[in-house]
Design a protein around this motif. Structure first.
Motif, PDB file in Angstrom:
ATOM      1  N   GLU A   1       0.829  -1.207   0.000  1.00  0.00           N
ATOM      2  CA  GLU A   1       0.000   0.000   0.000  1.00  0.00           C
ATOM      3  C   GLU A   1       0.865   1.260   0.000  1.00  0.00           C
ATOM      4  OE1 GLU A   1      -3.546   2.093   2.680  1.00  0.00           O
ATOM      5  OE2 GLU A   1      -2.278   0.513   3.509  1.00  0.00           O
ATOM      6  N   LEU A   2       1.920   1.255   0.819  1.00  0.00           N
ATOM      7  CA  LEU A   2       2.803   2.416   0.907  1.00  0.00           C
ATOM      8  C   LEU A   2       3.494   2.675  -0.428  1.00  0.00           C
ATOM      9  CD1 LEU A   2       4.041   4.572   2.755  1.00  0.00           C
ATOM     10  CD2 LEU A   2       5.818   2.913   3.364  1.00  0.00           C
ATOM     11  N   THR A   3       3.912   1.610  -1.093  1.00  0.00           N
ATOM     12  CA  THR A   3       4.605   1.752  -2.380  1.00  0.00           C
ATOM     13  C   THR A   3       3.669   2.263  -3.464  1.00  0.00           C
ATOM     14  OG1 THR A   3       6.080  -0.064  -1.775  1.00  0.00           O
ATOM     15  CG2 THR A   3       5.988   0.539  -4.102  1.00  0.00           C
ATOM     16  N   LEU A   4       2.464   1.703  -3.527  1.00  0.00           N
ATOM     17  CA  LEU A   4       1.521   2.094  -4.577  1.00  0.00           C
ATOM     18  C   LEU A   4       0.984   3.511  -4.385  1.00  0.00           C
ATOM     19  CD1 LEU A   4      -0.535  -1.220  -4.981  1.00  0.00           C
ATOM     20  CD2 LEU A   4       1.295  -0.348  -6.444  1.00  0.00           C
ATOM     21  N   SER A   5       1.081   4.033  -3.169  1.00  0.00           N
ATOM     22  CA  SER A   5       0.562   5.373  -2.907  1.00  0.00           C
ATOM     23  C   SER A   5       1.587   6.479  -3.135  1.00  0.00           C
ATOM     24  CB  SER A   5       0.048   5.461  -1.463  1.00  0.00           C
ATOM     25  OG  SER A   5       1.111   5.270  -0.543  1.00  0.00           O
ATOM     26  N   LEU A   6       2.805   6.108  -3.571  1.00  0.00           N
ATOM     27  CA  LEU A   6       3.839   7.116  -3.806  1.00  0.00           C
ATOM     28  C   LEU A   6       3.456   8.020  -4.976  1.00  0.00           C
ATOM     29  CD1 LEU A   6       7.168   5.055  -3.437  1.00  0.00           C
ATOM     30  CD2 LEU A   6       6.116   6.593  -1.768  1.00  0.00           C
ATOM     31  N   GLU A   7       3.788   9.294  -4.870  1.00  0.00           N
ATOM     32  CA  GLU A   7       3.587  10.207  -5.980  1.00  0.00           C
ATOM     33  C   GLU A   7       4.664   9.979  -7.040  1.00  0.00           C
ATOM     34  OE1 GLU A   7       3.455  14.148  -4.463  1.00  0.00           O
ATOM     35  OE2 GLU A   7       1.590  13.831  -3.327  1.00  0.00           O
ATOM     36  N   GLU A   8       4.469  10.562  -8.213  1.00  0.00           N
ATOM     37  CA  GLU A   8       5.306  10.241  -9.367  1.00  0.00           C
ATOM     38  C   GLU A   8       6.791  10.502  -9.100  1.00  0.00           C
ATOM     39  OE1 GLU A   8       6.307   8.653 -12.899  1.00  0.00           O
ATOM     40  OE2 GLU A   8       4.332   8.647 -11.941  1.00  0.00           O
ATOM     41  N   LYS A   9       7.131  11.666  -8.549  1.00  0.00           N
ATOM     42  CA  LYS A   9       8.534  11.996  -8.299  1.00  0.00           C
ATOM     43  C   LYS A   9       9.154  11.043  -7.287  1.00  0.00           C
ATOM     44  CE  LYS A   9      11.574  15.792  -6.867  1.00  0.00           C
ATOM     45  NZ  LYS A   9      11.625  17.213  -6.398  1.00  0.00           N
ATOM     46  N   ALA A  10       8.432  10.757  -6.211  1.00  0.00           N
ATOM     47  CA  ALA A  10       8.936   9.830  -5.199  1.00  0.00           C
ATOM     48  C   ALA A  10       9.051   8.418  -5.761  1.00  0.00           C
ATOM     49  CB  ALA A  10       8.024   9.844  -3.973  1.00  0.00           C
ATOM     50  N   ARG A  11       8.086   8.034  -6.629  1.00  0.00           N
ATOM     51  CA  ARG A  11       8.140   6.698  -7.228  1.00  0.00           C
ATOM     52  C   ARG A  11       9.386   6.531  -8.087  1.00  0.00           C
ATOM     53  NH1 ARG A  11       3.566   6.732  -9.528  1.00  0.00           N
ATOM     54  NH2 ARG A  11       2.380   5.622  -7.946  1.00  0.00           N
TER      55      ARG A  11
END
Length: 551
Positions: free
Chosen positions: A524-534
């Motif tokens: 859940e934490l990984t999928l909720s990252l914003e584009e820059k953070a991802r």
């Protein structure tokens, strides 16, 4: 030295991770590890290990059982650097197995932060302990331990302990194998040597190098290495594979004498009748020794013959007589069972995928047919009894002569000999076929258990690492056998930990902080990252994956 302390701070790690910042991620089955150590403590295995351990010290401010347990915990995590001990001991299951009188893990109900308090074993510390013992204690004790006494401890006392734990089955199949342990090209590795190896990591002699073409020579490379000889016990099903003896040597030392010494030590430790069959490769050819173990220990040997030996020429003449031939079809081992039943839709898709792959392979063969000289059509075998022309071997031998027949009509022959005349030709071939397990198991030990990732150049630490990796590897298999998970012994360390029914947790490290997450929490934490953070997290993940050993 500087002591690096890791603090549990879930909120800080989450905030950093949401910005795409983290230092390391690890999957920890602390419940599975706790059960492993509880098995060792409840059966008194650790106490028996330290009873004869060749400690270089008369006084121990930290008990030896803590030293051995810490070594096992490090190897169980695939870590060989003692600097990693602080976060290994905090994230692993050894703390829970030790009990509150040694260490206690506490979780703040409001913040979820975890702290560890350790009682220690002496009053020499002026500050609260974060670990039961210091990593520098582990390193110094390992470095000071005499290597010959350490190997003798493993080859004699640990081999006896394996017998008490039911490691040896009735069939008594053992395999001797030599291996090269490669290290970085650094002269500081004590006793290491640079040798020339071909593309398959086989050593190349000066004579062989002179006969090579330029293309073959270009594929060779110089590598720095040590040499090791292992005595292993296995079964036909592949559900046990115990290292019962080992010897680490300089690369220019002969492996034959070391192997026969391991056999003598093992029989002296556990008695006769445990080892019944010894399977060897050509590097261990020694007629007098083969005869001696047959006569003195009643151990039958299976070994291939070199091409230039006279006994092979004698057999080639004998097979021209009217001997019965049969086509050899190797016995196939039962495939590994899936950890859980597959969904019917997944089964249907897999059948479709396999059918498509088969069609593509057939089309590729029609477009580019294989070289007939490389297509093996069948293997024919025959048995020749009562061979006595090997003058160095004092006992009669049974030969199994094999002919590999290729599509272009040419044949390749080779000879196996055994000291038991009751075996059929197919039985001898099947026994020798167990040697293929050696290659796969050594790949597991070297790659998945990081045996050859030596962080220290000291000879004593290299031997210590080899011993404790072999010990951990073997004890884990006996633990799985004792608890009905013997099928997992055929899988890699990472797969075994995932399939154990004890649950996994993801540990995320950032700076000097770490936090535990369930698999769903981390997803859940990984999928909720914003584009820059991802993008930042993806780049960091790829760097870690590139630096990590293959698995």
């Amino acid at each position: 030295m500087d002591l690096v302390v890791f603090e549990n701070n879930k909120l800080h790690v989450i905030n950093e991770f949401r910005e795409g910042r983290f230092d390391y991620i690890e999957l920890a089955s602390d419940v599975a590890e706790t059960k492993f150590f509880q098995y060792l403590f409840d059966r008194g295995i650790v106490d028996k290990l330290v009873r004869h351990y060749p400690s270089p010290r008369r006084r121990h401010h930290v008990p030896l059982w803590m030293y051995v347990s810490s070594q096992l915990s490090l190897r169980l995590h695939g870590s060989h650097s003692y600097h990693s001990y602080p976060f290994i001991i905090r994230s692993g299951g050894l703390i829970d197995a030790l009990g509150p009188e040694v260490a206690r893990r506490e979780v703040d109900p409001d913040t979820g932060d975890m702290s560890i308090s350790c009682a220690g074993f002496n009053g020499r510390n002026l500050r609260p302990r974060a670990t039961p013992c210091d990593q520098d204690y582990l390193r110094k004790l390992a470095k000071q331990t005499d290597t010959q006494r350490l190997e003798q401890w493993y080859n004699h006392h640990v081999a006896q302990l394996y017998g008490e734990l039911g490691a040896y089955d009735e069939e008594g199949i053992f395999i001797g194998d030599g291996s090269y342990l490669f290290v970085p090209d650094n002269k500081k590795y004590e006793g290491s040597m640079r040798l020339l190896f071909d593309e398959h990591n086989h050593p190349v002699s000066q004579e062989e190098e002179q006969k090579m073409t330029k293309a073959q020579r270009d594929r060779c490379r110089w590598r720095r290495c040590y040499r090791a000889v292992f005595l292993l016990h296995c079964d036909r099903s592949g559900e046990r594979f115990v290292v019962v003896g080992l010897k680490v040597m300089r690369a220019n030392q002969a492996e034959g004498p070391a192997l026969w010494e391991l056999v003598d030590t093992f029989v002296d430790a556990v008695g006769q009748g445990v080892m019944k069959i010894l399977i060897l490769d050509r590097g261990f050819i020694d007629g007098p020794q083969i005869g001696r173990v047959k006569t003195d220990y009643h151990v039958d040997t299976v070994i291939p013959i070199r091409k230039k030996m006279d006994i092979l020429e004698d057999v080639r003449g004998l097979v021209k007589l009217d001997l019965p031939w049969e086509e050899y079809r190797p016995t196939r081992r039962a495939p590994l069972k899936a950890p859980q039943a597959k969904h019917p839709t997944a089964v249907k898709r897999e059948k479709t995928r396999q059918k498509t792959l088969a069609q593509k392979r057939a089309e590729a063969q029609r477009r580019d047919p294989p070289d007939p000289s490389e297509v093996l059509e069948r293997t024919m075998i025959t048995k020749v009894d009562g061979l006595t022309s090997w003058s160095d071997c004092p006992v009669p031998l049974t030969g199994v002569y094999s002919k590999d027949c290729y599509a272009d009509g040419h044949e390749k022959d080779w000879l196996l000999v055994a000291t038991d005349s009751r075996w059929t030709a197919a039985q001898v071939r099947d026994l020798y076929g167990l040697r293929t397990d050696i290659e796969e198991r050594h790949r597991q030990v070297k790659c998945f258990w990081d045996l050859t990732r030596f962080p220290s150049t000291a000879w004593s630490l290299i031997v210590s690492q080899t011993v404790f990796v072999s010990l951990t590897y073997s004890l884990l298999q006996l633990h799985l056998l004792a608890h009905g998970h013997q099928e997992l012994n055929r899988r890699t360390r990472q797969t075994t930990r995932r399939l154990l029914p004890d649950g996994d947790r993801v540990i995320v490290y950032r700076q000097q902080y770490f936090a535990f997450f369930t698999l769903l929490e981390h997803t859940e934490l990984t999928l909720s990252l914003e584009e820059k953070a991802r993008r930042k997290a993806l780049a960091k993940t790829r760097r870690l994956q590139h630096e990590a050993p293959l698995s």
